[in-house]
Design an enzyme around this catalytic site. Structure first.
Site, PDB file in Angstrom:
ATOM      1  N   ASP A 108     -26.248  -0.356   9.607  1.00 42.77           N
ATOM      2  CA  ASP A 108     -27.521  -0.975   9.358  1.00 42.77           C
ATOM      3  C   ASP A 108     -27.343  -2.480   8.783  1.00 42.77           C
ATOM      4  O   ASP A 108     -26.430  -2.917   8.454  1.00 42.77           O
ATOM      5  CB  ASP A 108     -28.304   0.000   8.278  1.00 42.77           C
ATOM      6  CG  ASP A 108     -29.622  -0.223   8.458  1.00 42.77           C
ATOM      7  OD1 ASP A 108     -30.390  -0.775   9.153  1.00 42.77           O
ATOM      8  OD2 ASP A 108     -30.312   0.509   7.528  1.00 42.77           O
ATOM      9  N   ASP A 140     -37.254  -0.240  10.996  1.00 41.00           N
ATOM     10  CA  ASP A 140     -38.178   0.592  10.076  1.00 41.00           C
ATOM     11  C   ASP A 140     -39.816   0.624  10.414  1.00 41.00           C
ATOM     12  O   ASP A 140     -40.590  -0.107  10.150  1.00 41.00           O
ATOM     13  CB  ASP A 140     -37.796  -0.341   8.668  1.00 41.00           C
ATOM     14  CG  ASP A 140     -36.605  -0.334   8.212  1.00 41.00           C
ATOM     15  OD1 ASP A 140     -35.865   0.550   8.864  1.00 41.00           O
ATOM     16  OD2 ASP A 140     -36.208  -1.240   7.400  1.00 41.00           O
ATOM     17  N   ASP A 188     -34.330  -8.841   9.513  1.00 37.64           N
ATOM     18  CA  ASP A 188     -34.517  -7.757   8.817  1.00 37.64           C
ATOM     19  C   ASP A 188     -36.060  -7.856   8.677  1.00 37.64           C
ATOM     20  O   ASP A 188     -36.503  -8.418   7.481  1.00 37.64           O
ATOM     21  CB  ASP A 188     -33.713  -7.627   7.548  1.00 37.64           C
ATOM     22  CG  ASP A 188     -34.338  -6.141   6.912  1.00 37.64           C
ATOM     23  OD1 ASP A 188     -35.015  -5.579   7.164  1.00 37.64           O
ATOM     24  OD2 ASP A 188     -33.527  -6.026   5.758  1.00 37.64           O
TER      25      ASP A 188
END
Length: 942
Positions: free
Chosen positions: A541, A616, A282
């Site tokens: 996610d 993102d 992430d």
């Protein structure tokens, strides 16, 4: 995603405040470099040279399915077992494992769709130097050299690929840790041999053991038994276990693949910098043009030259680093020209080295020779792209977060008021009851079925997020059941592994356990997931998995999935989450309905379960540009269903950037707008009527092309060919296409060059194909192939070209959603080649069930133009499907004016068609043929 979170514990809120403070950019200090990854540093310290490995030819065994051969490391006398397989479809598999490991080493399950079928290997010759084996194809064989061990695949006199030609095979064998006391005198006697080839500790290998208790300090420094990164210590009870192997590709200058990286399509050399890293993480607002790991990892690389395309599939789910070097890297343009003029004798070559922390060497060499062959070969191993519901190929509207049911209704109504079609509206984590997935906030979403029914009434759908971190809360049913069944990942001490994520303290289900996956799938049943309905789909996610307080924002490597450490299988976690979720959506419909599941983390084989997106990103022009090579890279390795957050997730785009992003996203496979919680609202009508009109037009272009998109995905599902593809895939001999990544092809027939520069007044597109023509889809102007074409642009321009020789179906009646267009008529755009020939297809089914496969309920037709006749013929005689849709209009580009146009149908009827001819553009328009889209017909021009 990352932002301020409500209803969390104070420690987590404080941590998030630190995590999100300062500028919005990745903190590279949170993520390891190769020098900070102990096994990568050890392996990379091993330089090319004489390999210590030797093939013991006397151990060779050849059966009908494989060759086995032992290798020995002459430095430490440890033996390895080599297995060679010739696979059907022009592939070779190479497996290397310890001959007698102390315990089994991890081998990746569930990624291959079956045990790949083999073909017999035949021994051509053998002497003391090695063996030669036939690979079956004409003049294609495999040479195993004994000392040092080396493997070459040949075609004629040409070496296609070599293994261990640089001597970088290294296999850290499992061993028992000796006494942990440090002997200062012995510690000074550090062996000079590379750590990757050190003798085993506590294992009799025919070497003196005088240093057996003296190397703890060295081992700790090398991170062999434990290593520390920031505040996290990784204990390694099995010790060092990394593997490495080098591949040499003579004649190759261009390699692609190994996503996910925010980098150019052509992979760069890594000399003097970090290798490309494959480790699902992430990464908060990732940087561009560097080899850092991102959310997904597909260990597949393609090599391409004008002569051949090949692929390397490194089947390993542990942290992996990939080094790339080239003997042509760094040459100036002048130097390259000088080589050309003087006739340089140096053959271009690319060398690739794979380094993984654990597991075994299991590599598939896909020998092509064409790009299409490589795609088919890889698909035969890991499967093809899931065939999505037609609606999933339409436009998706998302935000973190739509506040409540009233907000959802207002946004839905806004699309109708501004005449902008959409199919899906999305809800992020705030729709849940305190980040408890499979629940709804009782105050903001008290009647979810009413909300979903309102969407059904408009033939629209919803996606809700279900993340794989579970709030540790004794009043939460999902947590209680997972804990009671023992389905959580364990920590090294055997307790449930816990970490911080959006709900606060969270447990992580062990999705590697098939029983856990089956239970998870059962939670999507309508009587389990309360408030869900048939028009609600799912988004996974944070499934790297993301652990806010874990090392590198992910799970500790010594966490346990059954008997295996997370270090062995880390990159599989996201695939398993999407697998279980997709199965849940299928099961809830009794196996009838196709699922739609979006995932952020992925691995080889993830294409079988749905879509991915690039994570993102940021509202910056460079992030818009990078979305093209990122999705192209994924398409090359099987994942066609890719997109980027339109507008950028972080920050706020200018109106120009937002418009250009919609125009680009409309021509990428997954088309979703998404935005961060802290950004101003950006629904398409909030930027003034002129920009609303521009966005509306881009979205409408997407909807008009849905028949073509659907046909491309049908082919991707059946053959593994990418939907969005680099130009070199269709023009493999045109070197001008090899490094192009600012434009792309959709299938063979549409070329797209989005405008991705701020303030652009023009773009230069390369139109490939000597002797071919391309038609501007907006103006119908014809351009010759094999040229760089300057195209003046305005803010309304989306440069798109149709290839001469193609036929593309569209639907001109754009409605509020794709489902509303289901029975609408088709317009066929026929772009003639210079030889006045064209071909295309039309595919139709019900758009959402598996009946196309299980009951052969579909229409698949060949559209052909030749000898002044356009015809439609059945490509699937055994299929059965009826459509009320008809052919409303035919537009022929590059045509001549006929004296008449006659429609002929199978019942023998003939009718004259009305037509218009634009002599200035050579465009012929045939109006109202009125023939059903599912029957044979012919239009004859005279």
């Amino acid at each position: 995603m990352a932002a301020f979170i409500v209803r969390m514990g104070p420690l987590l809120v404080l941590w998030l405040a630190v995590f999100l403070s300062g500028t919005w950019a990745v903190d590279r200090g949170n993520f390891k470099t190769c020098d900070q990854s102990a096994f990568c540093k050890r392996q990379r310290a091993l330089k090319p040279g004489q390999s210590p490995y030797r093939a013991l030819l006397e151990t060779l065994e050849l059966t009908n399915t494989k060759l086995t051969l032992q290798l020995i490391n002459d430095n430490n006398k440890v033996r390895l077992l080599l297995e060679l397989y010739r696979l059907q479809g022009n592939m070779t598999r190479v497996k290397i494992n310890e001959l007698k490991p102390l315990k089994p080493r991890f081998e990746v399950p569930d990624v291959l769709i079956n045990d790949p079928p083999t073909e017999p290997l035949s021994l051509l010759s053998q002497d003391e130097n090695g063996v030669v084996l036939s690979l079956g194809a004409d003049s294609q064989w495999l040479i195993v050299s004994a000392k040092p061990f080396r493997l070459d695949i040949m075609e004629g006199r040409e070496v296609l690929l070599s293994l261990n030609s640089r001597g970088l095979l290294a296999f850290e064998h499992l061993r028992i840790r000796k006494d942990t006391k440090v002997d200062p005198e012995g510690a000074e006697k550090k062996e000079e041999t590379d750590a990757a080839n050190e003798p085993a500790e506590g294992e009799v290998c025919g070497r003196d053991e005088e240093r057996s208790n003296t190397r703890t300090k060295t081992a700790k420094e090398d991170g062999m038994w434990e290593e520390t990164f920031k505040s996290h210590t990784d204990n390694k009870p099995n010790g060092p276990s990394s593997i490495s192997l080098d591949f040499s590709l003579p004649g190759v200058e261009h390699v692609y693949g190994i996503p996910e990286h925010a980098d150019s399509l052509k992979l760069k050399t890594t000399d003097g910098g970090d290798p490309y890293r494959l480790f699902n993480l992430d990464v908060f607002q990732y940087e561009l043009f560097n080899p850092m790991a991102l959310y997904g990892a597909i260990p597949v690389m393609l090599s391409h030259s004008a002569q051949r395309t090949m692929g390397i599939f490194w089947l390993n789910a542990a942290e992996t680093w990939v080094d790339i070097s080239s003997n042509t890297a760094g040459k100036t343009v002048f130097g390259q020209m000088l080589d050309y003029v003087q006739g340089s004798s140096e053959t271009p070559q690319t060398d690739v080295r794979w380094i993984s922390e654990s597991g075994i060497i299991d590599v598939f060499i896909m020998l092509g020779p064409t790009p299409t062959d490589v795609f088919s070969q890889y698909a035969s191993l890991t499967g093809t792209q899931a065939f999505p519901p037609l609606s999933a190929l339409a436009y998706h509207q998302c935000r973190w977060n739509y506040n409540d049911q009233e907000d959802v209704a207002a946004v839905d109504q806004g699309f109708d008021e501004h005449d902008i079609p959409y199919d899906f509206i999305w809800l992020d984590i705030e729709h849940t009851d305190g980040k408890r997935y499979f629940t709804w906030d009782p105050h903001k979403f008290p009647q979810p079925k009413d909300m979903l029914q309102g969407l059904i009434d408009k033939r629209r759908k919803m996606v809700t997020i279900v993340d794989p971190h579970i709030k540790v809360d004794s009043s939460y049913k999902i947590h209680n059941e997972i804990r009671s069944k023992g389905f959580y990942v364990k920590n090294k001490d055997g307790g449930d592994y816990e970490g911080w994520c959006w709900p606060g303290n969270s447990g992580y289900p062990d999705f590697t356990n098939p029983e856990m996956r089956a239970w998870w799938a059962s939670m999507f049943a309508y009587d389990q997931y309360e408030g869900s309905m048939e028009n609600m789909y799912t988004w996974n996610d944070m499934n790297e998995p993301s652990v806010f307080n874990g090392p590198e924002v992910t799970m500790h490597k010594d966490a346990l999935h059954g008997n295996w450490e997370n270090r062995d299988l880390h990159n599989l976690y996201g695939l398993y989450v999407q697998m279980a979720t997709a199965e849940g959506l299928i099961e809830r419909s009794g196996g009838v309905e196709r699922p739609f599941v979006l995932t952020r983390a992925f691995f080889a084989g993830s294409q079988r379960y749905g879509a991915v997106w690039t994570g993102d990103n940021t509202a910056e022009w460079d992030h818009l540009k990078i979305s093209i090579p990122m999705c192209l890279s994924l398409g090359l390795v099987g994942v066609s269903f890719c997109g980027a957050d339109v507008g950028g997730f972080f920050k706020s785009p200018s109106t120009e950037l937002l418009v250009r992003w919609y125009q680009t996203g409309a021509y990428q496979p997954f088309f979703r707008a998404h935005a961060h919680l802290d950004t101003p609202r950006r629904e398409p009508w909030l930027f003034g009527p002129e920009n609303t009109a521009l966005i509306r037009e881009a979205v409408r272009q997407r909807y008009a092309l849905l028949p073509y998109w659907y046909q491309l995905f049908y082919h991707a599902h059946h053959s593994g060919q990418p939907v969005m593809r680099p130009l070199w895939v269709e023009y493999p001999h045109d070197t001008a296409t090899f490094s192009t990544d600012d434009q792309f092809l959709l299938g063979r027939d549409l070329l797209v060059h989005p405008v991705t520069e701020e303030g652009a007044s023009g773009v230069t597109a390369y139109l490939p194909g000597k002797g071919e023509v391309w038609f501007d889809v907006h103006t119908f102007q014809k351009h010759n192939g094999a040229q760089n074409l300057y195209i003046p642009v305005t803010i309304s321009s989306i440069p798109v070209f149709q290839r001469g020789g193609s036929i593309i179906p569209r639907k001109a009646r754009v409605r509020r959603s794709s489902s509303c267009m289901e029975h609408d008529p088709y317009t066929l755009f026929v772009a003639l080649s210079p030889k006045r020939f064209a071909q295309g297809e039309l595919y139709i089914d019900d758009g959402h069930t598996f009946n196309f496969d299980k009951q052969k309920q579909f229409i698949h037709r060949r559209l052909s133009f030749a000898n002044n006749a356009l015809s439609s013929r059945n490509l699937a005689p055994g299929s059965q499907f009826i459509t009320p849709s008809w052919i409303e209009k035919i537009v022929i580009l590059g045509a001549s004016k006929p004296s008449k146009a006659t429609l002929k149908t199978p019942d023998g009827k003939e009718s004259l068609l009305e037509f218009e001819f634009d002599a200035s553009m050579s465009v012929l328009t045939l109006r109202k043929p009125g023939v059903n889209a599912g029957v044979d017909w012919t239009v004859v021009l005279q």
